[in-house]
Design an enzyme around this catalytic site. Structure first.
Site, short mmCIF file in Angstrom:
data_model
loop_
_atom_site.label_atom_id
_atom_site.label_comp_id
_atom_site.label_asym_id
_atom_site.label_seq_id
_atom_site.Cartn_x
_atom_site.Cartn_y
_atom_site.Cartn_z
N LYS A 115 0.82 -1.22 0.00
CA LYS A 115 0.00 0.00 0.00
C LYS A 115 0.85 1.25 0.00
O LYS A 115 0.44 2.27 -0.55
CB LYS A 115 -0.96 0.01 1.20
N LYS A 197 -5.98 -14.78 -8.58
CA LYS A 197 -7.21 -14.74 -7.80
C LYS A 197 -8.15 -13.62 -8.30
O LYS A 197 -7.69 -12.57 -8.72
CB LYS A 197 -6.82 -14.47 -6.34
N LYS A 200 -11.28 -7.86 -5.90
CA LYS A 200 -12.26 -6.79 -6.07
C LYS A 200 -11.62 -5.50 -6.58
O LYS A 200 -12.30 -4.64 -7.10
CB LYS A 200 -13.06 -6.55 -4.79
#
Ligand code: TRP
Length: 333
Positions: A115, A197, A200
């Site tokens: 992040k 994977k 979202k």
């Protein structure tokens, strides 16, 4: 007493954009836990502000996330559903536990490293201490089991270490939680890149099916899903595209792989993709209808938040009183 039942806690960020991976691998299965466990599901809005948020959107997504939980089958009468910022003890414990969490430990968190790269202009202290707040969420409720995605494994391990260390230094205070990492959810892969994977936050919207996608969008995404060379609907891990679609179809219909192979024997990928799309859209339709109904009733959602916060605060207060005494703070009754 928190009750004889073991405790489950899980947190979800108010992003609103939950995917069928989140649904099949996690939320759909949560309602069954409430028979056996005391369940706390928390919309973690305090975690969300570690990256910049537009206030009106954060507020809307907080309602949406709660509504989605209920629409997916979590009964507010049987589960404690609440919003993190409504229970101040999360912040309070976070400060106290932060004082026994090492700079080095937090520096090793891979999510922090990721992040801070992604948001290089906003590497704030909250982003760094995020895992301490998460540990506090969990430990406040004397949690036994934490259902999370595999990406949260390192944070969970840290929460365990924080609890073990505190218990060792200050005397038994916290239950040491175990993770519950669901296998099905890990198996839902991207529709455009079936070795990765389904995420979202994937910038390619064709890769991801969201719980709230309208039917035509769902059908379109499955129609365009990447499949492998070949044309037979046969389960083979070396053909990740078709294997992923079969796994999704299996999750939505309950049919086993050999049954699916028979159903589509002699039919091509096109037919099969259409069927996966239909099965997915049919399964999500009642969830979406319930979601819309709930979003039109903010008063009801707020009453759930309020009742949830009260129950959570009561449970949290017991732990806080213990922690205060352990650390040498004066615990006024
Ligand atoms: N960090 C988790 C995530 O991003 C969300 C979370 C916050 C959480 N607190 C938690 C998950 C406590 C489980 C338990 O997915």
């Amino acid at each position: 007493m928190l009750g004889e039942n073991k405790v489950i806690f899980s947190g979800v960020q108010p992003s609103g954009n939950l995917t069928i991976g989140n649904y099949l691998g996690a939320i759909r299965n949560f309602s069954a836990f409430s028979e056996e466990y005391r369940c706390f599901y928390c919309v973690v809005d305090l975690h969300a502000v570690t990256v910049r948020q537009v206030p009106a959107e954060l507020r809307r997504r907080t309602y949406e996330t709660l509504a989605l939980y209920i629409a997916c089958g979590l009964d507010p009468e049987k589960n404690t559903l609440f919003v993190q910022s409504h229970v101040p003890a999360h912040c309070e414990l976070s400060w106290m536990l932060g004082c026994s969490t090492m700079f080095g430990e937090l520096s090793r968190m891979t999510q922090f490293k990721d992040k801070s790269q992604k948001h290089a202009d906003n590497i704030n202290a909250g982003l760094f201490t995020y895992p301490v707040l998460m540990a506090s969420d969990i430990l406040l409720y004397q949690t036994d089991l934490v259902p999370v995605g595999i990406d949260q494994k390192q944070h969970l391990e840290l929460a365990r270490n924080i609890a073990i260390r505190f218990n060792h230094l200050m005397g038994d205070t916290f239950t040491v939680p175990d993770g519950y990492i669901s296998k099905d959810g890990m198996k839902i892969m991207s529709l455009t890149e079936p070795t990765a994977k389904m995420s979202k936050s994937d910038p390619n919207k064709n890769a991801v099916v969201y719980i709230l996608d309208p039917k035509d969008e769902i059908l379109r995404k499955f129609r365009r899903a990447v499949t492998d060379s070949g044309s037979e609907v046969r389960y083979d891990e070396d053909r990740p595209g078709i294997a992923n679609l079969m796994s999704i179809y299996r999750c939505f219909t309950g049919k086993e792989y050999d049954e699916i192979e028979r159903e589509f024997d002699g039919r091509g990928y096109g037919d099969f993709k259409a069927a996966v799309g239909e099965a997915c859209a049919d399964a999500l339709a009642p969830v979406q209808a319930e979601f819309s109904r709930l979003m039109a009733d903010k008063g009801y959602l707020e009453s759930v938040m309020k009742a949830g916060a009260e129950t959570a605060a009561r449970a949290a207060a017991r732990t806080m009183s213990k922690v205060r005494r352990r650390l040498g703070f004066i615990d006024l009754k």
